[in-house]
Scaffold this motif. Structure first.
Motif, PDB file in Angstrom:
ATOM      1  N   ALA A 269      48.118  -7.140  54.259  1.00 19.95           N
ATOM      2  CA  ALA A 269      48.282  -7.193  53.166  1.00 19.95           C
ATOM      3  C   ALA A 269      47.746  -6.067  52.212  1.00 19.95           C
ATOM      4  O   ALA A 269      48.254  -6.123  50.457  1.00 19.95           O
ATOM      5  N   VAL A 270      46.609  -5.370  52.004  1.00 18.11           N
ATOM      6  CA  VAL A 270      46.298  -4.610  51.316  1.00 18.11           C
ATOM      7  C   VAL A 270      46.845  -2.933  51.635  1.00 18.11           C
ATOM      8  O   VAL A 270      47.113  -2.285  50.393  1.00 18.11           O
ATOM      9  N   LYS A 271      46.282  -2.457  52.879  1.00 20.48           N
ATOM     10  CA  LYS A 271      47.184  -1.337  53.082  1.00 20.48           C
ATOM     11  C   LYS A 271      48.316  -1.293  52.877  1.00 20.48           C
ATOM     12  O   LYS A 271      48.745  -0.011  52.638  1.00 20.48           O
ATOM     13  N   GLN A 272      49.204  -2.282  52.897  1.00 20.61           N
ATOM     14  CA  GLN A 272      50.516  -1.718  52.714  1.00 20.61           C
ATOM     15  C   GLN A 272      50.848  -1.576  50.996  1.00 20.61           C
ATOM     16  O   GLN A 272      51.529  -0.566  50.662  1.00 20.61           O
ATOM     17  N   PHE A 273      49.852  -1.478  50.149  1.00 26.09           N
ATOM     18  CA  PHE A 273      50.069  -1.194  49.018  1.00 26.09           C
ATOM     19  C   PHE A 273      48.832  -0.183  48.749  1.00 26.09           C
ATOM     20  O   PHE A 273      48.800   0.635  47.711  1.00 26.09           O
ATOM     21  N   LEU A 274      48.574   1.016  49.229  1.00 20.18           N
ATOM     22  CA  LEU A 274      48.213   1.796  49.927  1.00 20.18           C
ATOM     23  C   LEU A 274      48.892   2.981  49.999  1.00 20.18           C
ATOM     24  O   LEU A 274      49.650   3.342  49.097  1.00 20.18           O
TER      25      LEU A 274
END
Length: 399
Positions: A269-274
């Motif tokens: 959920a976080v990695k996809q926006f990095l």
């Protein structure tokens, strides 16, 4: 100088990059690599190999580029890489993973660590426990997340933690216990007692264990033991690794996180926006690497063990006291017998003095503990044999 507000400042401060005058300094790795380039010194500072990885891996990347694997891969990663990670975890460690749910590809282990910590930390009341000295990105990302960094010291010469120190550090405020094993920068491999205590404390205080295992195939005596394989550990452990160190492809930045699906989903959920995704043609190449025969993995450990011994002998001959590493790229040496009182000053002078670059261990510790590591320096053994021999020859002239 204009003051720019934002989380960047606490991130830089967490990594020790803010000077007493408020100026932002480059990382020690950038500084020392630039010093090596300027002086012509042999760079045993930053941990990257000077030889390419296995031909099969390189050829798979070339073929992928030629065959059009150049656009966005799926968000979780190319399925063949996810399957190869799952096969690898079962083959070497007996862990049974669902490649579609329990694995996510990342932009190297560094992004995986950042995504995991940013996903799991929920505010300034949370604490992240790390072993000190620590890879510098740990403190930076913990600071960015807003959590509090709590450290457990590793002491010369074996760099194993005192279990009482570990018990004191882990409390009900601990959100994450971050374990790097084999350990950078010290080269330590943690004992079974340490691994067991990490699991016990995580269970007692309901913490998540995040493990950085990028040197998993560079253990010199015995086999690597992932914490996720221990009784009671799987459901609360995220395991991070990458292909960079194993296959000498540090510039490709292909890593992965594996663990129980609910924890992996939180990270995604976080990695996809990095980075969103990365390295399309390099993902199938690392999948090829993970499927290489056992002889390859045993061979890279044996090769680096021999380089460790060569470097260690050269350091001892030069007058250093040496901590023999049990794994990783790195060897830590005490330079006090050579007049060192400040590791950073010693390393800045070393290129002119001996034509070799190293990294001060004080770059990997919090300010309050720098005195404990004041004369310790880190050398990287992941270079060609002839480079290590020349470095040893140059260092011997210091006596």
């Amino acid at each position: 100088m204009r003051q720019i507000p934002g989380a960047w400042h606490r991130t830089a401060a967490g990594a020790g990059l803010v000077g007493a005058d408020g100026a932002i300094h480059p990382t020690i790795f950038a500084e020392m690599s630039a010093l090596a380039a300027r002086t012509g010194a042999i760079n045993l500072g930053q941990g990257f190999p000077d030889e390419d990885g296995p031909a099969e891996v390189l050829e798979t990347a070339r073929a992928a580029i030629a065959n059009g694997v150049n656009q966005y891969p799926p968000g979780r990663g190319i399925p063949d890489l996810l399957s190869a990670v799952a096969e690898h975890q079962e083959r070497f460690y007996g862990l049974h993973l669902d490649p579609a749910r329990d694995v996510v590809a990342t932009a190297g282990a560094t992004e995986g660590l950042a995504a995991a910590l940013l996903a799991l930390v929920d505010g300034p009341d949370d604490e992240v426990v790390v072993f000190e000295p620590f890879y510098d990105s740990y403190a930076a990302v913990v600071a960015l997340s807003g959590a509090r960094l709590v450290t457990v010291p590793l002491r010369w010469p074996d760099f194993q933690p005192d279990l009482d120190d570990l018990r004191t550090a882990v409390t009900d405020r601990t959100r994450v216990i971050l374990v790097n094993d084999p350990h950078n920068p010290t080269g330590a491999v943690f004992s079974a007692e340490v691994r067991d205590e990490v699991v016990r404390l995580a269970d007692r205080h309901d913490a998540v264990i995040v493990t950085d295992e990028v040197y998993e195939h560079l253990v010199f005596d015995g086999a690597h033991v992932p914490i996720a394989t221990l009784p009671g550990a799987w459901e609360r452990t995220l395991t991070i690794s990458s292909g960079g160190k194993t296959f000498s492809t540090t510039g490709w930045k292909i890593g992965w996180i594996s663990g129980p699906a609910d924890l992996v989903d939180a990270v995604l959920a976080v990695k996809q926006f990095l980075t969103y995704v990365n390295g399309s043609p390099f993902q199938p190449a690392i999948a090829t690497g993970l499927r290489l025969p056992d002889a390859f993995f045993g061979g890279i450990a044996a090769t680096l063990r021999a380089k460790r011994d060569l470097l260690g002998e050269g350091l001892r001959n030069a007058g250093f006291d040496v901590s023999t590493p049990a794994g990783s790229y790195f060897t830590v040496a005490d330079a006090s017998e050579l007049g060192a009182v400040d590791a950073a000053a010693f390393c800045r002078a070393l290129p002119e003095r001996a034509g070799v670059v190293a990294i001060p261990l004080t770059a990997f510790v919090t300010p309050g503990r720098r005195a404990d590591y004041a004369t310790l320096v880190r050398f990287a053994a992941c270079k060609r044999v002839e480079v290590l021999e020349e470095a040893a020859s140059r260092l011997s002239r210091m006596r």
